[in-house]
Design an enzyme around this catalytic site. Structure first.
Site, mmCIF file in Angstrom:
data_model
loop_
_atom_site.group_PDB
_atom_site.id
_atom_site.type_symbol
_atom_site.label_atom_id
_atom_site.label_comp_id
_atom_site.label_asym_id
_atom_site.label_seq_id
_atom_site.Cartn_x
_atom_site.Cartn_y
_atom_site.Cartn_z
ATOM 1 N N ARG A 116 31.171 19.357 -2.697
ATOM 2 C CA ARG A 116 31.613 19.354 -1.178
ATOM 3 C C ARG A 116 30.402 19.909 -0.524
ATOM 4 N NH1 ARG A 116 36.587 18.826 0.404
ATOM 5 N NH2 ARG A 116 36.222 20.053 2.359
ATOM 6 N N ASP B 238 0.686 -1.357 0.058
ATOM 7 C CA ASP B 238 0.002 -0.045 0.040
ATOM 8 C C ASP B 238 0.983 1.229 -0.015
ATOM 9 O OD1 ASP B 238 -1.600 1.969 0.445
ATOM 10 O OD2 ASP B 238 -2.422 1.285 2.532
ATOM 11 N N GLU C 156 37.379 11.663 12.043
ATOM 12 C CA GLU C 156 37.261 13.191 11.339
ATOM 13 C C GLU C 156 37.875 14.299 12.591
ATOM 14 O OE1 GLU C 156 37.198 15.241 9.288
ATOM 15 O OE2 GLU C 156 36.899 13.941 7.402
ATOM 16 N N GLU D 134 30.091 11.327 6.526
ATOM 17 C CA GLU D 134 30.651 11.486 7.626
ATOM 18 C C GLU D 134 29.484 11.390 8.590
ATOM 19 O OE1 GLU D 134 34.323 14.692 6.667
ATOM 20 O OE2 GLU D 134 32.145 15.386 6.942
ATOM 21 N N GLU E 188 34.688 9.098 9.492
ATOM 22 C CA GLU E 188 34.552 8.784 8.103
ATOM 23 C C GLU E 188 35.160 7.595 7.442
ATOM 24 O OE1 GLU E 188 35.644 12.034 5.454
ATOM 25 O OE2 GLU E 188 36.263 10.790 4.103
ATOM 26 N N GLU F 169 34.886 16.974 -7.183
ATOM 27 C CA GLU F 169 34.172 16.606 -5.806
ATOM 28 C C GLU F 169 33.239 17.726 -5.293
ATOM 29 O OE1 GLU F 169 36.799 17.460 -2.455
ATOM 30 O OE2 GLU F 169 35.823 15.690 -1.178
ATOM 31 N N HIS G 299 30.718 14.609 0.878
ATOM 32 C CA HIS G 299 31.269 14.850 -0.480
ATOM 33 C C HIS G 299 30.984 13.954 -1.218
ATOM 34 C CE1 HIS G 299 34.555 17.030 2.321
ATOM 35 N NE2 HIS G 299 33.386 17.639 2.424
HETATM 36 N N1 GLN Z 1 33.180 17.822 7.939
HETATM 37 C C1 GLN Z 1 33.591 18.587 6.769
HETATM 38 C C2 GLN Z 1 32.053 19.008 6.043
HETATM 39 O O1 GLN Z 1 31.310 19.549 6.800
HETATM 40 C C3 GLN Z 1 34.373 18.114 5.928
HETATM 41 C C4 GLN Z 1 35.785 17.924 6.381
HETATM 42 C C5 GLN Z 1 36.864 17.011 5.665
HETATM 43 O O2 GLN Z 1 36.375 15.950 5.075
HETATM 44 N N2 GLN Z 1 37.909 17.611 5.478
HETATM 45 O O3 GLN Z 1 32.044 18.955 4.853
HETATM 46 MG MG MG Z 2 37.340 12.505 3.137
HETATM 47 MG MG MG Z 3 35.754 14.078 5.489
HETATM 48 MG MG MG Z 4 36.361 14.811 0.541
#
Ligand code: GLN
Ligand code: MG
Ligand code: MG
Ligand code: MG
Length: 443
Positions: A334, A52, A186, A131, A193, A332, A242
């Site tokens: 971010r 459903d 991290e 992260e 991470e 990348e 990222h």
């Molecule tokens: N924590 C960071 C962010 O908010 C990134 C930090 C890192 O990976 N160098 O994107």
């Molecule tokens: Mg990284």
């Molecule tokens: Mg990172």
């Molecule tokens: Mg990165």
């Protein structure tokens, strides 16, 4: 049955698996489950499983609620924390009234983006870096914001008390066929991470849901709460996701690589990057979809605030990471955070990038200075825009951006916009602890 489906059925029969969890995601990115006995596997592949849809966030109204789950045999995996007795299959959602893929299924939205890429001669590879924080639970087993360690970037035990938990998480992920490249503590206390290898965008989006599930389940076994909330603690780094992207051409060559370019990025890559920059404000509504997401996108915490790219600094929205081999040339993004629906976020990024490729857009020059240090005048001089500063502004940007609306399709755009506008309004009328602390006794 297809050969693949038959192979999965055979594997289930010869294993200890008693239950199959058929999974899909709602528009908010929450993984949903329907459990069936393993004896029903063959039927699930042959006929699908009906459910459903009206009780799923952002799906359909009650009067049109019959949906069918069609398991994807490529996604079969035994869940490591269930003694080998449960397995999952990720499903596509079929609209029973038409027999076609359901337009409200986020997985379909991503497949649609990949079809566009394929028509243009590309496959899309994506690698995310989600992260997360590990927090202690209180006596009632509820999450707190007490970190279980005071480690920092790349710290080692004994300061990094979580390395045992992280190791168990990695074992769990490996049992579910993840190839883990690295894991580290991290920058923030309690923040971690774990990096896994890139894959095609659909597999990677599936992986993000699995990753979140595994991390939380295994943390819970250690009496810890894992959270992917973007900014659980004010004034320290938040959690990003990222997202590394590259396009490969029909010969399996990286279409983003160019040996002769200063940045080793091809024209295609430059145009793709320009497309993402153009649509970034609207994309944030999807890639940073919570009220809390915008507490992370502030200057000073390695998260982007300004719409620019760089081959060096990490304050930019898009970075060009150093690549050791041509296959690794990529960009990348971010700005996304792990509270997003990865299917929708990847679809939005891909459509924005392909739009740039289609229009042969030229990327602006990279910005090599720390943009956090720029004042408004300098940003204007460099032509650097600012990301939306809250969910309300992001939704306004989305209302103005037809490319990103089309990326979602009408159904998801409307449901998403409705759910998120409501969320933002709820937040706007709320009175926070900060306000009480500031004003209650002052006025
Ligand atoms: N924590 C960071 C962010 O908010 C990134 C930090 C890192 O990976 N160098 O994107
Ligand atoms: Mg990284
Ligand atoms: Mg990172
Ligand atoms: Mg990165």
């Amino acid at each position: 049955l297809s050969t693949k489906a038959q192979a999965v059925v055979d594997e289930i029969e010869s294993s200890d698996v008693d239950f199959l969890r058929l999974q899909f995601t709602d528009i908010l990115g929450t993984v949903k489950n329907v459990a069936i006995p393993a004896t029903q596997a063959e039927k699930a592949f042959a006929e699908g499983i009906y459910f459903d849809g009206s009780s799923i966030e952002g799906f359909v109204r009650i009067q049109e609620s019959d949906m069918r789950l069609k398991p994807d045999p490529d996604t079969f995996a035994i869940l490591p924390w269930r003694d080998g007795r449960s397995a999952r299959l990720i499903c596509d959602v079929i609209d029973t009234s038409t027999g076609e893929p359901f337009v409200g299924d986020p997985r379909y939205v991503l497949k649609d983006a990949l079809d566009r890429a394929e028509e243009m001669g590309y496959t899309v590879n994506v690698a995310p870096e989600p992260e997360f924080f590990l927090f202690e639970e209180d006596e009632d087993g509820r999450a707190t914001t007490n970190t279980n360690d005071a480690g920092g970037y790349f710290d080692l035990a004994p300061k990094d008390l979580a390395s045992d938990v992280r190791r168990d998480i990695i074992y769990g992920l490996e049992q579910m066929d993840f190839e883990i490249e690295a894991s580290h503590h991290e920058v923030a206390e309690g923040q971690h991470e774990i990096n896994f290898t890139y894959d095609d965008a659909l597999t990677t989006a599936d992986n993000v849901g699995t990753f979140r599930t595994v991390v939380r389940a295994i943390a819970a076994q250690h009496d810890l709460h894992a959270t992917f909330m973007p900014k659980p603690i004010a004034r320290i780094n938040g959690s990003g996701m990222h997202t590394h992207i590259s396009l490969f051409d029909e010969d399996g060559e990286n279409a983003f690589h160019d040996e002769d370019d200063e940045f080793n990025l091809s024209e295609t890559a430059h145009s793709f990057l320009a497309g993402v920059l153009n649509h970034a404000p609207a994309i944030t509504a999807i890639s940073n979809p919570t009220v809390n997401s915008y507490k992370r996108l502030v200057p000073g915490y390695e998260a982007p605030v300004y719409v620019a790219w760089s081959d060096r600094n990490r304050s930019a929205l898009i970075r060009k990471p150093a690549a050791r081999v041509p296959a690794a040339s990529r960009i990348e993004a971010r700005f996304p955070d792990p509270s997003c629906n990865a299917y929708l976020a990847f679809a939005a990024l891909i459509h924005a990038g392909l739009d740039g490729v289609e229009q042969d857009l030229e990327a602006p020059d990279p910005v090599r200075e720390n943009i956090y240090d720029f004042d408004e005048g300098k940003r204007e001089e460099y032509g650097i825009d600012t990301l939306p500063s809250n969910l309300g502004e992001a939704l306004e940007a989305l209302e103005e951006d037809e490319v990103i609306q089309d990326a979602l399709g009408e159904h998801i755009y409307e449901k998403f916009h409705e759910a998120k506008s409501y969320e933002y309004d709820e937040f706007r009328v709320d009175v926070s602890q900060w306000e009480l602390d500031q004003y209650l006794e002052t006025f």
